[in-house]
Design a protein around this motif. Structure first.
Motif, PDB file in Angstrom:
ATOM      1  N   PHE A 286       0.822  -1.213   0.000  1.00 48.67           N
ATOM      2  CA  PHE A 286       0.000   0.000   0.000  1.00 48.67           C
ATOM      3  C   PHE A 286       0.856   1.264   0.000  1.00 48.67           C
ATOM      4  O   PHE A 286       1.938   1.315   0.584  1.00 48.67           O
ATOM      5  CB  PHE A 286      -0.970   0.021   1.189  1.00 48.67           C
ATOM      6  CG  PHE A 286      -0.323   0.091   2.540  1.00 48.67           C
ATOM      7  CD1 PHE A 286      -0.193   1.300   3.212  1.00 48.67           C
ATOM      8  CD2 PHE A 286       0.161  -1.053   3.161  1.00 48.67           C
ATOM      9  CE1 PHE A 286       0.393   1.376   4.458  1.00 48.67           C
ATOM     10  CE2 PHE A 286       0.754  -0.997   4.416  1.00 48.67           C
ATOM     11  CZ  PHE A 286       0.864   0.222   5.069  1.00 48.67           C
ATOM     12  N   SER A 287       0.333   2.275  -0.678  1.00 52.50           N
ATOM     13  CA  SER A 287       0.876   3.626  -0.655  1.00 52.50           C
ATOM     14  C   SER A 287       0.178   4.390   0.465  1.00 52.50           C
ATOM     15  O   SER A 287      -1.044   4.345   0.590  1.00 52.50           O
ATOM     16  CB  SER A 287       0.617   4.296  -2.008  1.00 52.50           C
ATOM     17  OG  SER A 287       0.354   5.669  -1.868  1.00 52.50           O
ATOM     18  N   ASP A 288       0.954   5.100   1.267  1.00 45.94           N
ATOM     19  CA  ASP A 288       0.344   5.908   2.326  1.00 45.94           C
ATOM     20  C   ASP A 288      -0.639   6.924   1.748  1.00 45.94           C
ATOM     21  O   ASP A 288      -1.710   7.163   2.318  1.00 45.94           O
ATOM     22  CB  ASP A 288       1.425   6.642   3.127  1.00 45.94           C
ATOM     23  CG  ASP A 288       2.153   5.727   4.097  1.00 45.94           C
ATOM     24  OD1 ASP A 288       1.649   4.624   4.378  1.00 45.94           O
ATOM     25  OD2 ASP A 288       3.236   6.122   4.565  1.00 45.94           O
ATOM     26  N   LEU A 289      -0.267   7.527   0.631  1.00 49.72           N
ATOM     27  CA  LEU A 289      -1.118   8.553   0.036  1.00 49.72           C
ATOM     28  C   LEU A 289      -2.480   7.986  -0.373  1.00 49.72           C
ATOM     29  O   LEU A 289      -3.489   8.688  -0.320  1.00 49.72           O
ATOM     30  CB  LEU A 289      -0.433   9.177  -1.180  1.00 49.72           C
ATOM     31  CG  LEU A 289       0.806  10.031  -0.894  1.00 49.72           C
ATOM     32  CD1 LEU A 289       1.450  10.490  -2.198  1.00 49.72           C
ATOM     33  CD2 LEU A 289       0.456  11.247  -0.028  1.00 49.72           C
ATOM     34  N   ASP A 290      -2.510   6.717  -0.754  1.00 47.66           N
ATOM     35  CA  ASP A 290      -3.773   6.078  -1.136  1.00 47.66           C
ATOM     36  C   ASP A 290      -4.521   5.503   0.067  1.00 47.66           C
ATOM     37  O   ASP A 290      -5.718   5.737   0.249  1.00 47.66           O
ATOM     38  CB  ASP A 290      -3.516   4.952  -2.142  1.00 47.66           C
ATOM     39  CG  ASP A 290      -3.093   5.465  -3.506  1.00 47.66           C
ATOM     40  OD1 ASP A 290      -3.376   6.640  -3.808  1.00 47.66           O
ATOM     41  OD2 ASP A 290      -2.470   4.694  -4.254  1.00 47.66           O
ATOM     42  N   TYR A 291      -3.789   4.737   0.885  1.00 48.71           N
ATOM     43  CA  TYR A 291      -4.459   3.922   1.901  1.00 48.71           C
ATOM     44  C   TYR A 291      -5.017   4.748   3.054  1.00 48.71           C
ATOM     45  O   TYR A 291      -6.028   4.365   3.667  1.00 48.71           O
ATOM     46  CB  TYR A 291      -3.490   2.860   2.425  1.00 48.71           C
ATOM     47  CG  TYR A 291      -4.149   1.801   3.277  1.00 48.71           C
ATOM     48  CD1 TYR A 291      -5.183   1.021   2.778  1.00 48.71           C
ATOM     49  CD2 TYR A 291      -3.718   1.575   4.587  1.00 48.71           C
ATOM     50  CE1 TYR A 291      -5.785   0.038   3.559  1.00 48.71           C
ATOM     51  CE2 TYR A 291      -4.305   0.591   5.370  1.00 48.71           C
ATOM     52  CZ  TYR A 291      -5.342  -0.177   4.853  1.00 48.71           C
ATOM     53  OH  TYR A 291      -5.925  -1.145   5.624  1.00 48.71           O
ATOM     54  N   MET A 292      -4.394   5.873   3.355  1.00 47.83           N
ATOM     55  CA  MET A 292      -4.872   6.701   4.461  1.00 47.83           C
ATOM     56  C   MET A 292      -6.340   7.086   4.267  1.00 47.83           C
ATOM     57  O   MET A 292      -7.119   7.119   5.217  1.00 47.83           O
ATOM     58  CB  MET A 292      -4.015   7.962   4.584  1.00 47.83           C
ATOM     59  CG  MET A 292      -4.382   8.840   5.764  1.00 47.83           C
ATOM     60  SD  MET A 292      -3.774   8.198   7.330  1.00 47.83           S
ATOM     61  CE  MET A 292      -2.077   8.756   7.248  1.00 47.83           C
ATOM     62  N   GLY A 293      -6.730   7.358   3.028  1.00 48.23           N
ATOM     63  CA  GLY A 293      -8.111   7.743   2.764  1.00 48.23           C
ATOM     64  C   GLY A 293      -9.052   6.571   2.588  1.00 48.23           C
ATOM     65  O   GLY A 293     -10.272   6.749   2.540  1.00 48.23           O
ATOM     66  N   MET A 294      -8.499   5.370   2.478  1.00 50.16           N
ATOM     67  CA  MET A 294      -9.332   4.185   2.265  1.00 50.16           C
ATOM     68  C   MET A 294      -9.682   3.457   3.552  1.00 50.16           C
ATOM     69  O   MET A 294     -10.719   2.789   3.627  1.00 50.16           O
ATOM     70  CB  MET A 294      -8.598   3.186   1.352  1.00 50.16           C
ATOM     71  CG  MET A 294      -8.341   3.655  -0.054  1.00 50.16           C
ATOM     72  SD  MET A 294      -7.459   2.357  -0.951  1.00 50.16           S
ATOM     73  CE  MET A 294      -7.208   3.145  -2.539  1.00 50.16           C
ATOM     74  N   SER A 295      -8.835   3.557   4.561  1.00 54.79           N
ATOM     75  CA  SER A 295      -8.990   2.731   5.757  1.00 54.79           C
ATOM     76  C   SER A 295      -9.161   3.583   7.009  1.00 54.79           C
ATOM     77  O   SER A 295      -8.214   4.234   7.459  1.00 54.79           O
ATOM     78  CB  SER A 295      -7.764   1.818   5.937  1.00 54.79           C
ATOM     79  OG  SER A 295      -7.831   1.116   7.164  1.00 54.79           O
ATOM     80  N   SER A 296     -10.345   3.555   7.567  1.00 50.62           N
ATOM     81  CA  SER A 296     -10.560   4.282   8.817  1.00 50.62           C
ATOM     82  C   SER A 296      -9.773   3.634   9.956  1.00 50.62           C
ATOM     83  O   SER A 296      -9.325   4.316  10.876  1.00 50.62           O
ATOM     84  CB  SER A 296     -12.053   4.316   9.165  1.00 50.62           C
ATOM     85  OG  SER A 296     -12.553   2.996   9.359  1.00 50.62           O
ATOM     86  N   GLY A 297      -9.565   2.313   9.880  1.00 50.06           N
ATOM     87  CA  GLY A 297      -8.788   1.625  10.913  1.00 50.06           C
ATOM     88  C   GLY A 297      -7.358   2.116  10.956  1.00 50.06           C
ATOM     89  O   GLY A 297      -6.784   2.336  12.024  1.00 50.06           O
TER      90      GLY A 297
END
Length: 521
Positions: A286-297
């Motif tokens: 995962f890319s931080d720039l992508d995953y931060m907005g995808m996962s509330s956890g």
């Protein structure tokens, strides 16, 4: 009273001194101080004041002086000195200041003062952004273990790993390339990261792997592959999930790069990582720039960590100053968050008790000392760590390889001709100035970069040892040693390039899509 890992637990105080020795009381004081500490960044360190740490440091300094004056056994002095060094690190972390005898802590460091996260030890400097030494043999890892408060991976642990898994230990373990791990609970001598992991494996309890890459350029070099080669071996042996973090946000904050370039580099680097042979059904990249907005956890864990680490602490750990942007100050929580299974609800079904094992270079350890300090206070198990040594530049072991200097590295995009030319022209030699002198006196394999590289990539232990003997005796010349390395690396990189050609954009998308893996939690 329990004893620290280095103590022999013969007497009640945890040391092998007699109750009537002239320095037994001093040893007891040192042990009492040690029992107040857990891990290398203590849970208590977050609540104890800088003045309390200052007072402990002063007392421990006096204890060390008394041990030396009383001519105590060397092992007891070493234990006391190690504790003193650890107290200095914790004092710096909570106060943001270096300890000076007779100078109690002030409210804050002087404005604009740089507080390095990893203090220099002799000529060595190691932190997440800088690795430097003037020693041709490279970093002194024995001293680094003491400074960072970790534990050396001993032969006993490697033998146990082989018994438990039924597999021969990876060459990186056999040769001390992965050389250090962390204690789970400081006072207990058996409570070491990998022992706990192996206990869990024997009891059919799962754990997961986490490693990462900071994508600062399109092309990766051979040194970047080290954690991924070893992590793949661990995943194959233990059959467990793996998460790989691409810190494109970090590179944007630290480098003169656009956000778009950092994300593009992350995708390109993912292709090289996938080409190492990872299984898409067991691996999430995962890319931080992508995953931060995808996962509330994931984001919830970032916020929890941020709440439990003060600005003063990150200044002490990482050397941040008042002129650093707030993105840098908050980033450590983002690198810490994958250490907790609830950051990946799609994989672990919301479970918070799955322990994490992190293979990484030891310069990344400050991030995870902070993480281990925070973990119990937010209800999570501490992550376990395996530390690797640094991959040397072609010019010598004084620095890490650099993606910004093409001649310091063997890149994964290099042709067979480029590999040959770089090694022949730039690889630092431990040989003598003339053939006659070399035949007579032999070469120094400990500083020879070609031999160092072979310790990373030549699988055959017996052949490697024979090369060492021949080179140090003078039977093998520098040119012949470089030829051995060229013949080892050329097919390895060619095969990697062929595998990478098979990695399409669709393949990358599959690996980087949040999803359930082939495990049941």
């Amino acid at each position: 009273m329990q004893c620290a890992n280095e103590w022999s637990c013969i007497s009640e105080t945890g040391c092998d001194c007699t109750p009537f020795s002239s320095w037994a009381a001093v040893c007891t004081l040192a042990h009492i101080l040690a029992d107040t500490m857990t891990d290398s960044q203590t849970d208590g360190a977050a609540t104890e004041s800088p003045m309390e740490f200052y007072e402990k440091l002063t007392a421990q300094g006096e204890a060390v002086k008394a041990l030396k004056t009383g001519k105590a056994p060397k092992e007891e002095i070493d234990v006391a000195v190690k504790l003193l060094l650890q107290l200095k690190l914790d004092y710096k972390r909570v106060s943001g200041q270096d300890y000076k005898a007779g100078c109690p802590p002030t409210d804050s460091p002087a404005s604009g003062e740089s507080v390095p996260a990893a203090a220099e030890d002799g000529d060595d400097l190691v932190d997440p952004w800088t690795v430097a030494t003037s020693n041709a043999k490279g970093i002194d890892y024995e001293k680094l273990i003491v400074r960072f408060g970790s534990s050396k991976i001993e032969a006993e642990l490697i033998e146990r790993m082989e018994r438990v898994t039924g597999q021969k230990a990876h060459r990186f373990l056999r040769r001390g390339i992965f050389f250090s791990h962390r204690r789970v609970q400081q006072p207990c001598p058996s409570a070491l990261d990998m022992h706990q992991i192996l206990d869990a494996y024997e009891n059919k309890k799962s754990f997961y792997l986490y490693t990462g890459r900071g994508p600062s350029s399109e092309a990766m070099h051979m040194g970047h592959l080290i954690p991924f080669i070893f992590t793949k071996w661990l995943q194959d042996v233990f059959d467990i999930p793996l998460v790989i973090q691409l810190t494109d946000d970090e590179k944007y904050l630290w480098k003169d790069l656009t956000l778009e370039d950092c994300h593009r580099y992350a995708v390109e680097n993912a292709k090289d990582i996938i080409a190492c042979g990872f299984d898409v059904n067991k691996t999430f990249i995962f890319s931080d720039l992508d995953y931060m907005g995808m996962s509330s956890g994931f984001y919830r864990n970032v916020v929890k960590i941020q709440k439990h680490v003060t600005f003063n602490q990150v200044k002490g750990i990482f050397g941040f100053t008042d002129s650093d942007c707030i993105g840098k100050i908050s980033f450590p929580a983002i690198q810490a968050a994958p250490s907790f299974s609830t950051s990946f609800p799609q994989i672990f079904n919301g479970r918070k008790d799955i322990q994490c094992l992190i293979p990484c270079a030891i310069d990344q350890d400050p991030y995870f000392r902070m993480t281990r300090d925070v973990a119990p206070r937010i209800g999570y198990p501490k992550p376990a760590l395996l530390h690797s040594t640094f991959f040397p530049a072609l010019q010598g072991a004084q620095t890490k390889m650099s993606a910004s200097d093409p001649n310091s590295s063997i890149f994964l995009t290099d042709t067979a001709k480029q590999i040959k030319n770089k090694i022949n022209k730039h690889a630092f030699s431990g040989g003598k100035d003339t053939v006659e002198e070399h035949r007579k006196h032999g070469g120094d394999a400990d500083v020879d970069v070609s031999f160092m590289y072979l310790t990373f990539f030549l699988e055959d232990d017996e052949k490697l040892e024979q090369i060492r003997q021949d080179y140090t005796s003078g039977a093998l010349l520098t040119g012949e040693l470089k030829k051995c390395l060229i013949e080892t690396l050329q097919p390895m990189i060619t095969q990697h390039q062929e595998r990478r050609k098979q990695v399409t954009d669709e393949t990358v998308k599959q690996f980087m899509t949040p999803r359930k893996l082939d495990f049941h939690f």
